[in-house]
Structures are given as C-alpha cells and as structure tokens.
Design a protein around this motif. Sequence first.
Motif, PDB file in Angstrom:
ATOM      1  N   UNK A  83       1.344   3.162  -5.988  1.00 51.08           N
ATOM      2  CA  UNK A  83       2.561   2.667  -5.335  1.00 51.08           C
ATOM      3  C   UNK A  83       2.530   2.964  -3.833  1.00 51.08           C
ATOM      4  N   UNK A  84       2.059   4.166  -3.465  1.00 49.61           N
ATOM      5  CA  UNK A  84       1.930   4.521  -2.046  1.00 49.61           C
ATOM      6  C   UNK A  84       0.957   3.576  -1.332  1.00 49.61           C
ATOM      7  N   UNK A  85      -0.136   3.236  -2.024  1.00 52.24           N
ATOM      8  CA  UNK A  85      -1.128   2.324  -1.448  1.00 52.24           C
ATOM      9  C   UNK A  85      -0.516   0.939  -1.222  1.00 52.24           C
ATOM     10  N   UNK A  86       0.218   0.447  -2.213  1.00 54.80           N
ATOM     11  CA  UNK A  86       0.849  -0.867  -2.090  1.00 54.80           C
ATOM     12  C   UNK A  86       1.861  -0.898  -0.945  1.00 54.80           C
ATOM     13  N   UNK A  87       2.643   0.185  -0.838  1.00 57.91           N
ATOM     14  CA  UNK A  87       3.672   0.208   0.221  1.00 57.91           C
ATOM     15  C   UNK A  87       3.042   0.294   1.612  1.00 57.91           C
ATOM     16  N   UNK A  88       1.863   0.912   1.710  1.00 61.78           N
ATOM     17  CA  UNK A  88       1.197   0.988   3.016  1.00 61.78           C
ATOM     18  C   UNK A  88       0.515  -0.342   3.368  1.00 61.78           C
ATOM     19  N   UNK A  89       0.021  -1.041   2.355  1.00 60.66           N
ATOM     20  CA  UNK A  89      -0.647  -2.327   2.598  1.00 60.66           C
ATOM     21  C   UNK A  89       0.351  -3.457   2.819  1.00 60.66           C
ATOM     22  N   UNK A  90       1.515  -3.331   2.154  1.00 62.73           N
ATOM     23  CA  UNK A  90       2.534  -4.390   2.242  1.00 62.73           C
ATOM     24  C   UNK A  90       3.866  -3.743   2.639  1.00 62.73           C
ATOM     25  N   UNK A  91       4.008  -3.419   3.935  1.00 66.38           N
ATOM     26  CA  UNK A  91       5.163  -2.622   4.383  1.00 66.38           C
ATOM     27  C   UNK A  91       6.495  -3.385   4.420  1.00 66.38           C
ATOM     28  N   UNK A  92       6.420  -4.716   4.358  1.00 70.76           N
ATOM     29  CA  UNK A  92       7.651  -5.492   4.487  1.00 70.76           C
ATOM     30  C   UNK A  92       8.265  -5.785   3.121  1.00 70.76           C
ATOM     31  N   UNK A  93       9.582  -5.745   3.073  1.00 74.13           N
ATOM     32  CA  UNK A  93      10.291  -5.899   1.805  1.00 74.13           C
ATOM     33  C   UNK A  93      10.042  -7.257   1.164  1.00 74.13           C
TER      34      UNK A  93
END
Length: 307
Positions: A29-39
């Motif tokens: 989840x941390x990886x996804x949020x860093x790769x795709x920072x926009x909501x």
Amino acid sequence: MSLFPDFFFAQGTTAMANQEEAEIQISELDLLSSMFPYEEEFAVTDQVALAELKHYVENESAEVPSSKLQFILNVKAEVPNASTVEFSMGCALPFKYPTVLPEITVRSSLLSRSQQILLNSDLRTYLMQNFSGEPCMLSAREWVKDHAAAYIDKDLSSSSVTASEATQSEVIMFTRLWIYSHHIYNKQKRKNIIDWAKELSLSGFCMPGKPGVVCVEGLQSSCEEFWSRVRRLTWKRILIRHREDVSLEGGGHAEIQKQRKFPTLEEKCFDAHGARGNHMDLGQLYHFLEEKGCADIFQMYFGVEGH
C-alpha cells in the motif's frame, strides 16, 4: 468429571505468517501511494480497515483485523483511435493476501456487462497462473492498462465465451462464510439464522453461546444476502472472520453439492457449561471442525491451534 476433554492449545506458526502477510499488505500500500500520489489515481476507501491493519502490524493488537483493506486504482488505457479510457479497479485484500489472491473488479462505463465479466475473469486467470502467493497489485494494474481496452470492442457472440456463459460465470460462485459474534443467545436470532439459511438453500451450522459461531455455505449471492440480513440485527459485535470463494466449472446442482462440507444448516451445542450454560466445549467444536475438514478455521477464530 470435567466437561472439558483433554484439550491442548499450542501457538503455531500461523501467527507469524499472519504478521508477515499484514506487513506485506502495508508495504504494498505504501508503494502504491508513493507511485500514485494523486487521489484520482489511488485512494484507500476504508480508512478504518487500514488503521486496524497498522494497529495489528505494530503489535498493539493481537486481534486479527475484521475488515479487508479496500482501495481504488484508476487506470488510463489507450484505445485504437488514440483517445484514452479510464478503468476503475475496485480492490480488496483478504487478510491472508498474498497467500490468497486479491479481490479485484475492473469497471468502465464503456464496457457492457458481459465484456466486464469476461475482462475480470481473464484478469483473475492471469493472476492465478502467475502470482500465486506473491504480491501482485502492480502487475494487475499493468495487465489492466495493457489489455482492458481490447475488451470494449470485443464481440462476445463470436468469442469462445458467449455473453450468456460469461454472465453465468459471474453468478456461479460457491462461497463459505465463517461468522464470529461476541455472543448468540436470543432465541429469535437463532431462529432467524436457521430459517434464513433454509430459505436461501444454505448449509453449515450455528453454535450459540459466548462466543457465537456461524458458518454458511452455498451460492455466493445467497451467502451475501444472508450476511446482509444477519448484520442488520442488533449485535454487541459480529463480523466475517474468514471467507472462502470457489469458482464452479459447470455451476450445476451437482457441482454445488460437491463443494459443501455440511449437509444442512443446524444448530450445534457442545456440552454447554458455565453459570448460564452459555459456554460451549471448544474441544468438541475443534473435533467437529476437524471431521468436516475445517480444522484450520479454529485458529482463525481463537488465535490458537486446537488439538
């Protein structure tokens, strides 16, 4: 003579595996949020489930989280006329992920119902063949980005999977729900559980008392209707502790019967004891589950192995 049989509990390796799986989910989840920072690209839709999981990982709670981690991944894919189409991936991670596959539903306003069903079926097949037991959310997203647009113009009438077959493949899922309640005493609730299961052609069992255990199995839609009714009743605490979903090949009555571990749904009491006679002998429950080929469920309920 004690009502308890000789009953030994041993902390197994499952607790360590659970911890490891939870940590993998947080890391992914941390990886996804860093790769795709926009909501508009990535958004967690159940913050409570995320908080529960982090609480568990940080050893602040020994209790296994009750909710699946849920989030949305939006993917833009190019179509032949050089425009882009957005696909939404509704994702849920069962607590045992990545040991078990994630639950992903891909949607787009340009997909017909049968095209959407076929797309999701093919995505699941791809994940089953390539990522059994491994984190796969990024790979799933890449597959959707590369392949999803092709399903928009897919003519299912000439496909090996017809629209009617695709629709059938969606509804013919066999599900088994393992429900945990703080307690089940109320006679009307107990009657409802039996009556609703019968009405919905579900089998399984209900163990009243404290705690309360309910298992129902049958068609996925029937299990979900049962859960929808049960959870609307007043409870101190009730949750789905574990869920099993099996895709049926033919989907006929014989296939459904073959998956069942219980012939009907009945109430099971195991040497009730305690001041109110509301505590069951968990040793007998374990042996009952063992006879049905479900012994591993005991640890999911109570956090220890039964013997």
